[in-house]
Design a protein around this motif. Sequence first.
Motif, PDB file in Angstrom:
ATOM      1  N   ILE A 166       0.845  -1.206   0.000  1.00 55.59           N
ATOM      2  CA  ILE A 166       0.000   0.000   0.000  1.00 55.59           C
ATOM      3  C   ILE A 166       0.876   1.250   0.000  1.00 55.59           C
ATOM      4  CG2 ILE A 166      -1.730   1.307   1.310  1.00 55.59           C
ATOM      5  CD1 ILE A 166      -2.610  -1.441   2.501  1.00 55.59           C
ATOM      6  N   VAL A 167       1.879   1.279   0.853  1.00 57.69           N
ATOM      7  CA  VAL A 167       2.765   2.439   0.935  1.00 57.69           C
ATOM      8  C   VAL A 167       3.495   2.646  -0.381  1.00 57.69           C
ATOM      9  CG1 VAL A 167       4.834   3.342   2.059  1.00 57.69           C
ATOM     10  CG2 VAL A 167       3.020   2.297   3.442  1.00 57.69           C
ATOM     11  N   ALA A 168       3.948   1.542  -0.979  1.00 54.70           N
ATOM     12  CA  ALA A 168       4.681   1.642  -2.241  1.00 54.70           C
ATOM     13  C   ALA A 168       3.807   2.158  -3.370  1.00 54.70           C
ATOM     14  CB  ALA A 168       5.265   0.274  -2.610  1.00 54.70           C
ATOM     15  N   ALA A 169       2.473   1.942  -3.279  1.00 53.83           N
ATOM     16  CA  ALA A 169       1.566   2.421  -4.338  1.00 53.83           C
ATOM     17  C   ALA A 169       1.520   3.947  -4.394  1.00 53.83           C
ATOM     18  CB  ALA A 169       0.168   1.858  -4.104  1.00 53.83           C
ATOM     19  N   ARG A 170       1.569   4.596  -3.236  1.00 50.82           N
ATOM     20  CA  ARG A 170       1.690   6.054  -3.099  1.00 50.82           C
ATOM     21  C   ARG A 170       0.449   6.853  -3.471  1.00 50.82           C
ATOM     22  NH1 ARG A 170       7.770   8.126  -4.119  1.00 50.82           N
ATOM     23  NH2 ARG A 170       8.856   6.363  -3.150  1.00 50.82           N
ATOM     24  N   SER A 171      -0.459   6.285  -4.220  1.00 50.34           N
ATOM     25  CA  SER A 171      -1.636   7.035  -4.651  1.00 50.34           C
ATOM     26  C   SER A 171      -2.709   6.057  -5.097  1.00 50.34           C
ATOM     27  CB  SER A 171      -1.287   7.974  -5.812  1.00 50.34           C
ATOM     28  OG  SER A 171      -0.933   7.211  -6.964  1.00 50.34           O
ATOM     29  N   GLU A 172      -3.886   6.582  -5.358  1.00 46.42           N
ATOM     30  CA  GLU A 172      -4.960   5.718  -5.853  1.00 46.42           C
ATOM     31  C   GLU A 172      -4.592   5.119  -7.204  1.00 46.42           C
ATOM     32  OE1 GLU A 172      -9.520   6.289  -7.353  1.00 46.42           O
ATOM     33  OE2 GLU A 172      -9.035   7.072  -5.342  1.00 46.42           O
ATOM     34  N   GLN A 173      -3.904   5.883  -8.030  1.00 45.53           N
ATOM     35  CA  GLN A 173      -3.501   5.361  -9.340  1.00 45.53           C
ATOM     36  C   GLN A 173      -2.547   4.171  -9.187  1.00 45.53           C
ATOM     37  OE1 GLN A 173      -1.652   8.275 -11.861  1.00 45.53           O
ATOM     38  NE2 GLN A 173      -1.508   6.895 -13.629  1.00 45.53           N
ATOM     39  N   GLY A 174      -1.590   4.315  -8.269  1.00 41.16           N
ATOM     40  CA  GLY A 174      -0.680   3.203  -8.040  1.00 41.16           C
ATOM     41  C   GLY A 174      -1.391   2.005  -7.442  1.00 41.16           C
ATOM     42  N   LEU A 175      -2.344   2.264  -6.551  1.00 40.26           N
ATOM     43  CA  LEU A 175      -3.094   1.176  -5.937  1.00 40.26           C
ATOM     44  C   LEU A 175      -4.000   0.494  -6.963  1.00 40.26           C
ATOM     45  CD1 LEU A 175      -3.306  -0.079  -3.117  1.00 40.26           C
ATOM     46  CD2 LEU A 175      -5.253   1.439  -2.662  1.00 40.26           C
ATOM     47  N   ALA A 176      -4.476   1.265  -7.942  1.00 40.11           N
ATOM     48  CA  ALA A 176      -5.335   0.679  -8.984  1.00 40.11           C
ATOM     49  C   ALA A 176      -4.593  -0.404  -9.758  1.00 40.11           C
ATOM     50  CB  ALA A 176      -5.819   1.777  -9.933  1.00 40.11           C
ATOM     51  N   THR A 213       1.436   7.191   4.904  1.00 45.75           N
ATOM     52  CA  THR A 213       0.304   7.363   3.975  1.00 45.75           C
ATOM     53  C   THR A 213      -0.387   8.712   4.153  1.00 45.75           C
ATOM     54  OG1 THR A 213      -1.249   6.303   5.509  1.00 45.75           O
ATOM     55  CG2 THR A 213      -0.126   4.877   3.913  1.00 45.75           C
ATOM     56  N   VAL A 214       0.231   9.599   4.920  1.00 50.56           N
ATOM     57  CA  VAL A 214      -0.359  10.925   5.097  1.00 50.56           C
ATOM     58  C   VAL A 214      -0.432  11.632   3.739  1.00 50.56           C
ATOM     59  CG1 VAL A 214       0.022  13.218   6.088  1.00 50.56           C
ATOM     60  CG2 VAL A 214       0.358  11.166   7.501  1.00 50.56           C
ATOM     61  N   GLY A 215      -1.567  12.274   3.475  1.00 53.81           N
ATOM     62  CA  GLY A 215      -1.757  12.975   2.207  1.00 53.81           C
ATOM     63  C   GLY A 215      -2.763  12.293   1.300  1.00 53.81           C
ATOM     64  N   TRP A 216      -3.132  11.065   1.585  1.00 52.12           N
ATOM     65  CA  TRP A 216      -4.203  10.413   0.830  1.00 52.12           C
ATOM     66  C   TRP A 216      -4.870   9.367   1.712  1.00 52.12           C
ATOM     67  CZ3 TRP A 216      -3.873   5.424  -2.087  1.00 52.12           C
ATOM     68  CH2 TRP A 216      -2.758   4.651  -1.738  1.00 52.12           C
ATOM     69  N   ASP A 217      -5.957   8.827   1.259  1.00 51.45           N
ATOM     70  CA  ASP A 217      -6.745   7.876   2.034  1.00 51.45           C
ATOM     71  C   ASP A 217      -6.762   6.536   1.306  1.00 51.45           C
ATOM     72  OD1 ASP A 217      -8.623   6.374   3.398  1.00 51.45           O
ATOM     73  OD2 ASP A 217      -9.942   8.074   3.786  1.00 51.45           O
ATOM     74  N   PRO A 218      -5.799   5.652   1.588  1.00 51.32           N
ATOM     75  CA  PRO A 218      -5.734   4.374   0.885  1.00 51.32           C
ATOM     76  C   PRO A 218      -6.972   3.509   1.077  1.00 51.32           C
ATOM     77  CG  PRO A 218      -3.673   4.825   2.035  1.00 51.32           C
ATOM     78  CD  PRO A 218      -4.659   5.837   2.511  1.00 51.32           C
ATOM     79  N   LEU A 219      -7.620   3.586   2.252  1.00 52.14           N
ATOM     80  CA  LEU A 219      -8.787   2.739   2.476  1.00 52.14           C
ATOM     81  C   LEU A 219      -9.953   3.181   1.595  1.00 52.14           C
ATOM     82  CD1 LEU A 219     -10.110   0.436   3.980  1.00 52.14           C
ATOM     83  CD2 LEU A 219     -10.663   2.008   5.846  1.00 52.14           C
ATOM     84  N   GLU A 220     -10.158   4.475   1.490  1.00 52.99           N
ATOM     85  CA  GLU A 220     -11.223   4.971   0.614  1.00 52.99           C
ATOM     86  C   GLU A 220     -10.968   4.537  -0.829  1.00 52.99           C
ATOM     87  OE1 GLU A 220     -13.498   9.196   0.171  1.00 52.99           O
ATOM     88  OE2 GLU A 220     -11.308   9.243  -0.160  1.00 52.99           O
ATOM     89  N   SER A 221      -9.726   4.644  -1.272  1.00 55.12           N
ATOM     90  CA  SER A 221      -9.380   4.231  -2.635  1.00 55.12           C
ATOM     91  C   SER A 221      -9.580   2.732  -2.806  1.00 55.12           C
ATOM     92  CB  SER A 221      -7.934   4.608  -2.944  1.00 55.12           C
ATOM     93  OG  SER A 221      -7.747   6.006  -2.900  1.00 55.12           O
TER      94      SER A 221
END
Length: 919
Positions: A452-462, A500-508
Motif C-alpha cells: 500500500i505504501v509503495a503504491a503512493r496514490s490511488e492510481q498506483g493502488l489501482a 500514507t499521510v496525504g491520501w486515504d488508501p482505504l477509501e481508494s
Amino acid sequence: MVWWVILVSMQQIKKPDRIPEACSQAQKKRFFTFLQRVLVGTLASTLLNLSILFPSPSFAEVVLGVVRSSENSPDWVKITTRLWESGIAYKPINLEDVLFLPNIETLSPAQIKVLEAWTKQGGRLIASGPVGRSSPALVRQSLRSLLGAYWAFPLTQRGAVQPRTRCRDLACTASSNWVPAEQKNASVQGGVLIPADANSQTVATWKDSSGSSAAIATDRATYLGWRWGSDGSPNIDSAWLRASIARWGGTIGAPAKPPTAAAPPLPNPPSRVTRNTPSSPRNTPLSRLSPSPPLPEPVPATFTDPSDQSAPAGLDVQANSNKPIVSIEAYLMRQELTNLLGRFESALTAANSGNTAVNLNAATPPQLVASTNSVGEPAQSRPLVLQGATTRAIAQARQVLQNFDQLLQEQKYAQARQQWVQARQLLWQNYPQEGQRVGAEIRAVWLDRGTIVAARSEQGLAAVFDRLAAAGINTVFFETLNAGYPIYPSQVAPQQNPLTVGWDPLESAVKLARERGMELHAWIWTFATGNKRHNTLIGKPGSYPGPVLSAYPNWANIDNKGRTQNPNDGKFYLDPANPEARSYLLRIINEITSRYKVDGVQLDYIRYPFQDDNAGFVYGYGAAARQQFKQLTGTDPVNISPSSGNLWRQWVEFKTNQINSFVAEVSQLLRQNYPRTILSVAVFPHPESQRIYKIQQNWEVWARQGIVDLIVPMTYALDTNRLQRITEPLAKEQMLGSALISPSVKLLTLPEVVAIDQIQALRDLPTGGYAIFAVESINSGMQGFFNRTQGRSVRSTSASEPIPYRQPFAAAASRYTALKQEWSFLLANNQLRVSESELKVLKSRSDELGLALSRLAATPSGESLATAKRLLASFQSQFQSSMRLHSGENSYQVQTWQNRLESLDMLLRYGERVELNRR
C-alpha cells in the motif's frame, strides 16, 4: 494380576533356541513368531487389533517386564540385581501397560511402530539413559514424540538428582507431585535432557547445573536422564522407578531373584493376562480448558511472530545416497509421492473438466463406461487424451510406487531414492498450470502495508487491484490498522500512518475493489499496537510504543517482569481486560465500517502475546486486569504462579474470556449495525489446549457459537504434505460449527510449483477456499498461474462464481456442478471406474441432489434446506459404495470428492445461520 512391562530392544533374539527350555514347543513357536514380527516391522498393525495386549491402565499389583538386548547385556546382571534389591517384581516381553527402556541406544523402526501403536491404546513408557541415540534420525524423531524429550549430552561427572517440587506451571505441578524425595548424598552418571514439546514437564534437575533437566515427564511417559542400574546410587534408581510406576496408580509387586552372570535366562511369558476395569489416572496434568479433542502436530515450546513461521519440511531425500531406507522413511516417501500424484491428477481433472457438459446418463455407449474383463475384474482404463509429458509423468510415478518395495527388499536404496526423486521432479515439471478452475471458492489475499505504501496514490493502488482482479481474487484483506496507526485519516485514532499521510488508501481500496467486483475486508491488528519493525521504517526508536500507548500508557499489557515491549517479537500489546482500550478498538471498527462501508472486518492479533509458563514468561498484568481478577477471586494475579493450582486455572480462563468476550462484542456491533459485514479472524492452527495456555486464543468457541463467519488459520508450511496434516483436522464440523474455513499459503519461502501444489491441496480438503500471504510475494509466475486458471476481465463488476461467505447456498450448487463436470469428463474418457448399475444409481441420486441444491439457492427456505441436507447425507452414505471400483486405483481422488461433499455440508450449515436465521 495386571502386568506392567519394561521394553528392551529385541535385536538379538532371533531363534527359538534362545527361549527357555521350560517352554513347550507350541509356546516356543508362538514366542518366536512374535519376536520375528517385531523384527520385520509388521507387528504394529497386528497389535492394534489385539486389545488383550493393551489392557487399560489399572491400579492392581505391578509386575515389570524386561526385554534383553545386546546393548544392555553388559549391564543385564546389574539391572536385574538392582531390580531385585529394589523389591520390584519383573518379568520380560509382555507388551502391556508400562514399558521400560533402560539404556537402549538403538531401536529399529519396527520396534518404534510397536511403541507408537501401543501408546495409542493408552500404554505408558519409562525410559532411562541415552535412549535411541544411535538409532536412525526418523526413529529418534518418533522417540522424541513418544517420550516428550531427548538426551542432549552426557554430564562430565556424576550429578545429584534434585526433584522439582516448586513448579511455576500448573501442568508441571500435576505432572510432578508423584516425584520421590531427594536422595541425600547420592549421585548417578547422567546426561542433560531437553523437552521436546509444550507438554513435557521437567520434574527433576541436575543439582548445581542452572536448571538442566535430569527427569522429564509427560502424561504418558517418564524419562530418567541417567543410565539406570548400571552405575551410581541404587537409592536414586529404586526411588525413581518406584515413583514412576506409582504415578499412574500401580502398586509394586514382589521381587524376583535376579539371574546369575553365567546364565541370564529369559523367563517364560505369562500365558494369561488379567484385565481390570479401566480407571482414570490418579494424577491427570492440566492440559485443556475446552472439551474439544487436542489436534495433531504439537505446538512448539516457544513462538515467534506468525509471519516468521512455517512448519518445516518433513522429508529430505538425497538421490545418490545408498544409506538404508528405514521403514518410517519408506512410509513417508510412499506417502509423499502418492499424495503428490493424487494432487497432480486432481489438478489435471479440474483443468480439463471446466468446460465439460454434465452427462452421467446410464445409457452412455459401452466404450464410455468402465467395463470388466472375462473374470469380472475392471478392465484397464484408456488413458486421457493429454500431452505426452503429462502422461509420462503420471506413468513414471505409478511405476516408481509399484517398484519401490521391491527395490527396498533388494537393498537397492540408491536406486529407490533416485527413481523417487526423478518421479517427483517429473511431476513438478509437468504440474497442471492451465485450464479454468470452476466451482465457487474464497480466493483471498492479504494486501500488506508495504504494498500500500509503495503504491503512493490511488492510481498506483489501482494497478495492484488490476492484477488481483486479473488473477481472479475475490477477497482482499486490506491492512487497515497496524502498529497502532490506521492507514486512513481517523477521527478516533491519535495519528494516521506517517507513510500514507496525504491520501486515504482505504477509501481508494473500497472504490477500486467495488469497480472490479471484489470484496474489501479491513484487516486489523487488534491487540498488537506497537511495532519495533515499523518504528524503523518511520524513523522512531525501537522502544517507541506507538501513538496509542504513548497517549494512554495505562492501556498496556504487561508481563510478569513489568515489561510492556515483548522481548521476543518487539511488539507492544493492549490489555484485553482494559475497558477503555476495548472501547477504543470498538470505536475504530465502527468508524471503519460506518465511514467506508467495507465488506468485512478481519481481526488479526486477536490474542495475548505468546507466553511460556515453564520459563516464567507470562502476560496479562495490566492494572485493569489485576483489579478485575482481584475482585473476582480476592487475589492479585501477581501473587500467584502455575503452582497455585485452581487459582492459576482461573487466571488463564479469565484472560481467555477477555478475548472471547471482545470477539463477541465486535460481532454484536457488526450484526446490529452492519449485518452484511463479514467477520473473519486470522488465527493459529496449533492444538486448542496449548493455544489457550500460550496465547489465550480459543477460536473454536467463536466458531461453534456462530459469532464469526470465517476462520482463516495461518497454516504456513514448507511442504504440501505438512500443510495437509496441519489443515485436515481443522476442517471438521466439531471445530467449525456454522463458520467457514479458508486456510492460508505463505508464498515468501515457497518455490512456485510448491505454492501451486499447496493451493491444490487446500482445494482437495473440505474448505471454503484459500488465502494467500501476501500480495507483495505474488511474482510474475504466480500471477500468470492465477490469470490462466481463475482469472477474469479486469473491469468485470461481478465475480464469475458466488463467494461462499456471501452466497453459501449458491456456492454449494456451483461446487456440486463442478463435481459432476469432473465425473462427466472422466466418464467420457473412460476414466471413471464404475459398473453400469452403480452409474445408474449415481446418476439418479446426483440429479436429485443437484435439483435440491439449485432450488435452495434460488429460493432459500427451511423446507428446501432440510430437503437438501437429507439428500446430501443420503448421497454421501452411498457415494463410497458407488466409487468402490474407482477407489482401488484412485483412492486420493475419491477421498477428494468426499471432502468436497463435506464442504457442501459446511456451506449448508453456514447458510442456515446467515441466510435463514438472520432473516
